[in-house]
Design a protein around this motif. Structure first.
Motif, PDB file in Angstrom:
ATOM      1  N   MET A   1     -13.665 -50.491  31.270  1.00  0.00           N
ATOM      2  CA  MET A   1     -13.677 -51.758  30.521  1.00  0.00           C
ATOM      3  C   MET A   1     -13.437 -52.690  31.522  1.00  0.00           C
ATOM      4  O   MET A   1     -13.275 -53.642  30.799  1.00  0.00           O
ATOM      5  N   GLY A   2     -13.705 -53.257  32.300  1.00  0.00           N
ATOM      6  CA  GLY A   2     -13.448 -54.187  33.229  1.00  0.00           C
ATOM      7  C   GLY A   2     -15.059 -54.818  32.921  1.00  0.00           C
ATOM      8  O   GLY A   2     -15.243 -55.760  33.081  1.00  0.00           O
ATOM      9  N   THR A   3     -16.545 -53.912  32.210  1.00  0.00           N
ATOM     10  CA  THR A   3     -17.325 -54.324  32.281  1.00  0.00           C
ATOM     11  C   THR A   3     -18.020 -54.805  31.394  1.00  0.00           C
ATOM     12  O   THR A   3     -18.922 -55.498  31.243  1.00  0.00           O
ATOM     13  N   VAL A   4     -17.213 -55.489  29.886  1.00  0.00           N
ATOM     14  CA  VAL A   4     -17.209 -55.577  29.464  1.00  0.00           C
ATOM     15  C   VAL A   4     -15.772 -57.298  28.581  1.00  0.00           C
ATOM     16  O   VAL A   4     -15.058 -56.966  29.014  1.00  0.00           O
ATOM     17  N   ARG A   5     -16.470 -58.219  28.284  1.00  0.00           N
ATOM     18  CA  ARG A   5     -15.850 -59.456  27.437  1.00  0.00           C
ATOM     19  C   ARG A   5     -14.630 -58.594  25.961  1.00  0.00           C
ATOM     20  O   ARG A   5     -15.941 -58.570  25.315  1.00  0.00           O
ATOM     21  N   ALA A   6     -13.443 -58.914  26.595  1.00  0.00           N
ATOM     22  CA  ALA A   6     -13.369 -58.310  24.622  1.00  0.00           C
ATOM     23  C   ALA A   6     -13.106 -59.573  23.633  1.00  0.00           C
ATOM     24  O   ALA A   6     -13.486 -58.519  22.794  1.00  0.00           O
ATOM     25  N   GLU A   7     -13.960 -60.799  24.352  1.00  0.00           N
ATOM     26  CA  GLU A   7     -13.874 -61.748  22.709  1.00  0.00           C
ATOM     27  C   GLU A   7     -15.792 -61.785  22.556  1.00  0.00           C
ATOM     28  O   GLU A   7     -15.074 -61.703  21.567  1.00  0.00           O
ATOM     29  N   GLU A  44     -25.409 -48.744  30.273  1.00  0.00           N
ATOM     30  CA  GLU A  44     -25.475 -47.722  30.055  1.00  0.00           C
ATOM     31  C   GLU A  44     -23.565 -46.357  30.989  1.00  0.00           C
ATOM     32  O   GLU A  44     -23.996 -45.930  30.296  1.00  0.00           O
ATOM     33  N   ASN A  45     -23.548 -47.066  31.007  1.00  0.00           N
ATOM     34  CA  ASN A  45     -22.254 -46.553  31.471  1.00  0.00           C
ATOM     35  C   ASN A  45     -21.291 -46.586  29.862  1.00  0.00           C
ATOM     36  O   ASN A  45     -21.064 -45.104  30.720  1.00  0.00           O
ATOM     37  N   PHE A  46     -21.557 -46.854  29.212  1.00  0.00           N
ATOM     38  CA  PHE A  46     -20.486 -46.839  28.099  1.00  0.00           C
ATOM     39  C   PHE A  46     -20.883 -45.372  28.173  1.00  0.00           C
ATOM     40  O   PHE A  46     -19.958 -44.208  27.059  1.00  0.00           O
ATOM     41  N   THR A  47     -22.263 -44.807  28.049  1.00  0.00           N
ATOM     42  CA  THR A  47     -22.518 -43.649  27.659  1.00  0.00           C
ATOM     43  C   THR A  47     -22.167 -41.848  28.528  1.00  0.00           C
ATOM     44  O   THR A  47     -22.417 -41.439  28.008  1.00  0.00           O
ATOM     45  N   LYS A  48     -21.847 -42.709  29.561  1.00  0.00           N
ATOM     46  CA  LYS A  48     -21.143 -41.872  30.429  1.00  0.00           C
ATOM     47  C   LYS A  48     -19.372 -41.335  30.455  1.00  0.00           C
ATOM     48  O   LYS A  48     -18.866 -40.471  30.572  1.00  0.00           O
ATOM     49  N   LEU A  49     -19.391 -42.546  29.115  1.00  0.00           N
ATOM     50  CA  LEU A  49     -17.441 -42.214  28.794  1.00  0.00           C
ATOM     51  C   LEU A  49     -17.029 -41.382  28.132  1.00  0.00           C
ATOM     52  O   LEU A  49     -16.090 -40.297  28.521  1.00  0.00           O
ATOM     53  N   GLY A  50     -17.916 -40.290  27.252  1.00  0.00           N
ATOM     54  CA  GLY A  50     -17.651 -39.048  26.299  1.00  0.00           C
ATOM     55  C   GLY A  50     -18.374 -37.945  27.321  1.00  0.00           C
ATOM     56  O   GLY A  50     -17.911 -36.925  27.394  1.00  0.00           O
ATOM     57  N   SER A  68      -9.339 -39.926  24.232  1.00  0.00           N
ATOM     58  CA  SER A  68      -8.570 -39.781  23.098  1.00  0.00           C
ATOM     59  C   SER A  68     -10.259 -38.956  23.002  1.00  0.00           C
ATOM     60  O   SER A  68     -10.994 -39.968  22.455  1.00  0.00           O
ATOM     61  N   SER A  69     -10.174 -38.289  21.777  1.00  0.00           N
ATOM     62  CA  SER A  69     -11.470 -37.507  21.361  1.00  0.00           C
ATOM     63  C   SER A  69     -11.063 -36.011  20.989  1.00  0.00           C
ATOM     64  O   SER A  69     -10.181 -35.448  20.536  1.00  0.00           O
TER      65      SER A  69
END
Length: 187
Positions: A1-7, A44-50, A68-69
């Motif tokens: 979560m910390g690798t993406v700027r929310a805004e 690419e890290n986000f492809t590993k979340l699932g 959640s899934s």
């Protein structure tokens, strides 16, 4: 979560671990020359979340992460829906849905017992505490004939804990459950 700027959804290639350090985010504007090629690796890290939320072996569906899934377990005619947010709550809820209305015979759902919990976990099925659940190798297993809308809840108590860094005994990281905490220190 910390690798993406929310805004703005800008991505950081990595999150520095040095004390007092700050993150820098890329920018898709080519004039700023701030979308580094290695940022793609970070995205690419986000492809590993699932990946690795669920596994199955024989008659056991293994819940490995509380994210959640949903997953269809066709061999046992069941869809499992998991609702959890470990950043806000110490409870995860799992609901069953029978894919063609037929109960699932003698199936096991194994729930990982997180090592970051602060006390013993509590597991309930349909509101009743599970007293005869088998705990082994870091998982609590529940075997039964699952029916439509069976509900499992697992509560994994969390608290803020300090962890000293092995290479510097004057520096600590703080975690709430599995979440590493950070402070806004500016740039």
């Amino acid at each position: 979560m910390g690798t993406v700027r929310a805004e703005s959804a800008q991505a950081a290639y990595f999150v520095p671990m040095s004390t007092g350090y700050y993150k820098t985010f890329g920018d898709a504007d080519p004039a700023k020359n701030m979308f580094w090629c290695c940022t793609g690796s970070g995205m690419e890290n986000f492809t590993k979340l699932g990946d690795s939320i669920y596994f199955h072996k024989d008659n056991t569906l293994i819940v490995n992460q509380y994210v959640s899934s949903k997953v269809n377990w066709n061999a046992y005619n069941m869809q499992v829906s998991l609702t959890a947010d470990v950043t806000k709550s110490d409870v995860a809820t799992i609901k069953t849905h029978m894919l063609n209305g037929v109960a699932s015979q003698n199936a096991t759902i194994a729930l990982r017992v997180p090592d970051w919990r602060s006390a013993a976990v509590t597991v309930k099925v349909n509101g009743n505490v599970v007293k005869d659940a088998v705990a082994s190798n870091g998982y609590i297993s529940i075997t039964r004939n699952w029916v439509e809308n069976d509900e499992i809840t697992i509560q994994y108590p969390m608290e803020v804990k300090a962890f000293g860094l092995p290479d510097n005994d004057t520096v600590f990281g703080f975690m709430y459950g599995p979440t590493v905490l950070a402070a806004p220190l500016g740039t």
